[in-house]
Write an enzyme that holds these catalytic residues in place. Structure first.
Site, PDB file in Angstrom:
ATOM      1  CG  ASP A 101      -1.731   1.217   1.401  1.00 14.66           C
ATOM      2  OD1 ASP A 101      -2.632   1.426   0.572  1.00 14.66           O
ATOM      3  OD2 ASP A 101      -1.484   1.986   2.356  1.00 14.66           O
ATOM      4  CD  GLU A 135      -2.224   2.276  -3.455  1.00  8.82           C
ATOM      5  OE1 GLU A 135      -3.411   2.571  -3.725  1.00  8.82           O
ATOM      6  OE2 GLU A 135      -1.792   2.223  -2.289  1.00  8.82           O
TER       7      GLU A 135
END
Length: 692
Positions: free
Chosen positions: A341, A377
């Site tokens: 993330d 990401e």
């Protein structure tokens, strides 16, 4: 009790007792707190007298798994210089393998006095133990039997992003004890569904122990998505029925037995402790100045994540914690990879993002972690945060440009045909460098963060009123279209058009070079009623609604996944650049307008160009021993009905249409003649077949 040892860090049971080791560079004293059998009454407070460098340690014989513990750490309380030690606050072990209890939002969990004029510069003396979670000693051994990682190649991978609770809360055929749990996620009904879909890799939203933010609790919501980690080694307790980590291990073993990999969405960019006004639960009280990146002298936190704080990955012991955590989940819990993330945080050095920085170099050389799937990401909120395409091999990357470009094309935006062409060939303009594979792009139309597939074709605006923020939260850049009516409708024409656009969107994702990803529920037309930010919606709005499944869409997605598996030309690891192949001199990719001619640069950019065909062969750079004579012709038509000229056939073969999104139930049929009618707003797939 005895001195113990500084390694491994954490609480380690050796069969006779437990070794405790914890890092704190700036502490003056560290105390180990032991609790009774129920885990709530403190029965001993033991100073750690041994310090090896910055690791404090002790060994206590006779302790067993199930022992509940925490730490109290003494040192300067000097927020303006980065120190926030407060021994009145019970702290979690950053290496805790199991955590029990939840944060109760009492003022005592704060290291400062709520309401004081000096705010966080004040000092709170209340004991927080009654309001915070506990660490638990575990024995992580598990009977794995013949478990082995499926080791799915990148060219065969189909990722399915799912939430443990959202996937199973209403899944048909599960027992009550399985719903919302790891054991329900790997139950036979779920595995059967995934296998029929052709899923090779399940990517789970965060399962590291996390907390519910105070503002969510006050609004009668909860941290549904889980992006507020507080324990990087412990599975989230709410997903375990019997509070044993074996439940997670059993889930992984069942997935592997079904031939499915398990990837974890991990949040090493920040913790759940928030900004300077957040609670003292773990890292802040252990060594605030080491664990977090601080501004200036240190009172305030650098906030590259938008959550209030940013972990200091450049500190060697914080980097070690992250690496130890990753290895633990691979070696002890047997997971097959990670999705990072806001990954740019992890690659940011003093000079900015560095693809050869400390964390990424550590991953690349690690003998355990270099062999698992790694997904970035590739952005955060910090300076130079958008880094799509800049990650080193073997990272795959979330390709938001693919998502946005494909949504805009099928919405009917002008001038998007060229963007479609780049997406279909693996976004080579972004990823074809440094020896990267054509599978580097994660091709997704939707993910947990945003609208579902059905909502993309049903809402022109977000509908986040249920979140209690007056619809201000969530992105406005959805590139969605309600196709005439906002939200649900009984109009059969609109519903038919929506169904076809869903098929077009998902077909484009599966037929593009790269690695396709499917959001759980999209295969059955799941809706969140236009809400594109369900991070706090642990309720039917956020869960997958299996009762209203669109069986026709499900059948189409299964058919599409099967088609992709059967044709290697759709899932190559080498990029296609319209270069001639040594085997036959034909280009590996050839673009065609409806009349059969190759488009000019002007026609690519012409807003009137709404239809494009592409003839795909094995890449010109593919070694001869891996080459295939498979040929695929794809037609993407976002215009009106028209006749399309087919590419010339080889002797004794003809073109066969094997997929048509305008007629999803239509079986394969051979095309007679040089042209074929293609319906408006549709995708068609043709293969060469022998004339009988």
């Amino acid at each position: 009790m005895s001195a113990g040892r500084p390694s491994p860090i954490g609480a380690t049971f050796d069969g006779e007792g437990v070794n405790f080791a914890v890092f704190s560079e700036h502490a003056e004293r560290v105390e180990l707190c032991l609790f009774d059998h129920d885990g709530w009454i403190e029965i001993a407070r033991i100073p750690l007298m041994e310090r090896d460098g910055d690791v404090w340690h002790i060994y206590i014989s006779g302790l067993t798994p199930g022992t509940t513990y925490g730490y109290r750490v003494h040192g300067p309380y000097d927020p303006e210089n980065g120190h926030r030690f407060n021994p009145n606050k019970l702290l979690l072990d950053p290496y805790a393998k199991r955590i029990i209890g939840e944060v109760a939002w009492n003022d005592a969990v704060m290291g400062y006095s709520i309401g004081a004029k000096t705010a966080d510069l004040s000092f709170d003396r209340r004991d927080s133990a009654a309001y915070v979670p506990r660490s638990v000693v575990v024995d992580p051994s598990f009977e794995w039997g013949k478990d082995a990682p499926p080791e799915i190649s990148s060219s065969e991978t189909l990722i399915y992003e799912a939430h443990v609770k959202g996937m199973t809360a209403e899944f048909p055929g599960l027992r009550r004890a399985q719903r919302g749990r790891f054991l329900g996620m790997s139950s036979e009904p779920v595995l059967e569904h995934l296998n029929k879909l052709g899923v090779t890799t399940v990517q789970l939203l965060p399962v590291h122990a996390f907390l519910d933010d105070k503002f969510l609790v006050d609004a009668n919501l909860s941290n549904y998505w889980g992006y507020q980690s507080i324990g990087f080694f412990a599975p989230e307790p709410r997903y375990m029925d019997q509070a044993g980590i074996w439940e997670f291990q059993a889930m992984v073993r069942r997935f592997h037995a079904a031939g499915i990999e398990v990837i974890l969405d991990v949040v090493y960019n920040h913790s759940g402790e928030g900004n300077h006004l957040g609670p003292t639960l773990c890292f802040r009280g252990l060594d605030n100045k080491s664990y977090y990146r601080l501004e200036g002298d240190g009172r305030y936190y650098i906030n590259d994540t938008g959550t209030g704080n940013t972990l200091n990955v450049r500190h060697p012991m914080v980097l070690r914690m992250i690496m130890d955590s990753l290895r633990y989940w691979v070696e002890v819990m047997h997971v097959d990879g990670f999705r990072f993330d806001l990954a740019t945080v992890l690659g940011r050095e003093e000079e900015g993002f560095n693809r050869n920085g400390g964390f990424l170099d550590a991953l690349g050389q690690d003998p355990v972690l270099s062999r698992v799937k790694l997904i970035a990401e590739p952005w955060d909120l910090g300076p130079g945060g958008y880094q799509l395409g800049n990650w080193p091999h073997p990272f795959l990357e979330y390709n938001d440009k693919f998502r946005d470009g494909i949504r805009k094309f099928w919405r009917g935006d002008d001038g998007l045909t060229g963007k479609l062409g780049r997406c279909l060939t693996g976004s080579a303009d972004t990823f074809d460098h440094s020896g990267r594979a054509a599978t580097s792009s994660i091709n997704f139309i939707t993910c947990h963060d945003g609208m579902t597939l059905r909502d993309v074709v049903s809402y022109s605006r977000k509908n986040n009123h249920a979140n209690g923020e007056n619809n201000r939260d969530g992105t406005d850049a959805n590139w969605s279209d309600n196709m005439g009516v906002e939200g649900p409708t009984d109009d059969p024409e609109i519903n038919a058009a929506r169904a076809q656009r869903q098929r077009n969107l998902i077909a484009t994702g599966f037929l593009s070079q790269g690695t396709p990803m499917l959001l759980a529920g999209d295969e059955i037309g799941n809706t969140q009623m236009g809400n594109n930010n369900t991070f706090g919606q642990d309720n039917p709005l956020g869960w997958v609604n299996w009762a209203d499944a669109d069986d026709e869409l499900l059948a189409f997605v299964r058919k599409l996944a099967c088609l992709r598996r059967e044709h290697k030309v759709l899932r190559q690891t080498r990029f296609l650049h319209s270069r001639p192949r040594s085997a036959d001199g034909k280009p590996d990719v050839f673009w065609r307008l409806p009349d059969g001619a190759a488009p000019t640069r002007e026609e690519w950019e012409d807003p009137k160009t709404k239809t494009i065909g592409v003839e795909l062969r094995t890449s010109s750079t593919t070694p001869y021993y891996a080459a295939s004579d498979d040929v695929i012709f794809l037609v993407f038509n976002n215009g009106a009905d028209q006749d399309v000229v087919l590419p010339p056939c080889v002797p004794h073969k003809t073109w066969e249409r094997i997929l048509n999104t305008a007629a999803p139930d239509e079986g394969p049929y051979c095309v007679m003649g040089d042209t074929v009618p293609v319906q408006a707003h549709s995708v068609s797939v043709f293969t060469l077949t022998a004339i009988t």
